[in-house]
Design an enzyme around this catalytic site. Sequence first.
Site, PDB file in Angstrom:
ATOM      1  CE  LYS A  54      -3.741  -2.547   2.134  1.00 20.91           C
ATOM      2  NZ  LYS A  54      -4.535  -2.908   3.318  1.00 20.91           N
ATOM      3  CD  GLN A  98      -3.344  -4.377   6.455  1.00 17.28           C
ATOM      4  OE1 GLN A  98      -3.291  -3.402   5.721  1.00 17.28           O
ATOM      5  NE2 GLN A  98      -3.866  -5.520   6.062  1.00 17.28           N
ATOM      6  CG  ASP A 121      -9.659  -0.331   4.561  1.00 22.50           C
ATOM      7  OD1 ASP A 121      -9.356  -0.604   3.381  1.00 22.50           O
ATOM      8  OD2 ASP A 121      -8.966  -0.655   5.538  1.00 22.50           O
TER       9      ASP A 121
END
Length: 286
Positions: A54, A98, A121
């Site tokens: 990422k 994460q 997200d």
Amino acid sequence: METKILWGKELAQETIERIAREVQNFQEEGKRSPGLAVILVGNDPASQIYVSHKERACEKAGIHSMGYRLPSSTSMDEMLNLIDQLNQREEVDGILVQLPLPSHLDPSPIIEAIDPVKDVDGFHPLNMGKLALGEEDIVPCTPKGVMALLDHYGIEVEGQEVVVVGASNIVGKPLSLLLVNRMATVTVCHIKTQELALHTQKAQIIFTATGVAHLIKKEMVPQGVIIFDIGISRINGKIVGDADFEGLQGWANAITPVPGGVGPMTVAMLMVNTLEAYKKRINQET
Ligand code: NAD
């Protein structure tokens, strides 16, 4: 029948290049760069790899990534304080936590603490709720990447019999909602589904996200099926998907490879979501 391979690598790369050009245009107008804060708690090896992918994508896209690597002992209060600070920081457009988190950290209150406009997200209940209502706003990256691949390859889902295998909050459920929003007839299967093959046999398109290597085999699917393989697992160190890729050659109409299919699209969609969050926010900055 030759099975078509639905690659995601090139499309992901093109997407990131397009974002880099857009970011450059903003910078030429004197605007700041988009900013993404990435929080990684603990030292799970797979999570470390995903976070580094990422961050590398951010670099290519011209997005300023701010990494927060915290020890496994991080408390809930410390997490919530950090998110609170990031919510307030002007130059932070996206906040990503994460997953999975260490077991003492319940992800729900942490995700709910993220300002929904920075929830790149798409896991915040508000964004998931909008998705369920067909008012898609920030959509989770992996399902969004799957939809982008469908569009890229001109695969129509409206009216199609589709089966989603896996019903997690981050992949299976949001993907099922996106497919319903596009008027597909959707069957969702999961670990308690009694006869998986009974469902997969009637599918025109299968989307599988279980993490069970080679779960989907030729005998379980009709000839000419299209398979989107989202699963990632390792057999003897080799990365494989949920579908028996080799065994399905010449039987399936088309299939995404693992790696090189859905995976790169997930990262590209994170860049898209961050750019979209940035655009909404800079329009409000004076
Ligand atoms: P998860 O463990 O949260 O959910 C797995 C789902 O699969 C559950 O709903 C479970 O009920 C179902 N399942 C498990 N075994 C099954 C079986 N034998 N038959 C039917 N259903 C079964 O996992 P997740 O976070 O949704 O991820 C799923 C897979 O997708 C993993 O391999 C993960 O690494 C991968 N993944 C890939 C990407 C990507 O970018 N390609 C992104 C996220 C997750």
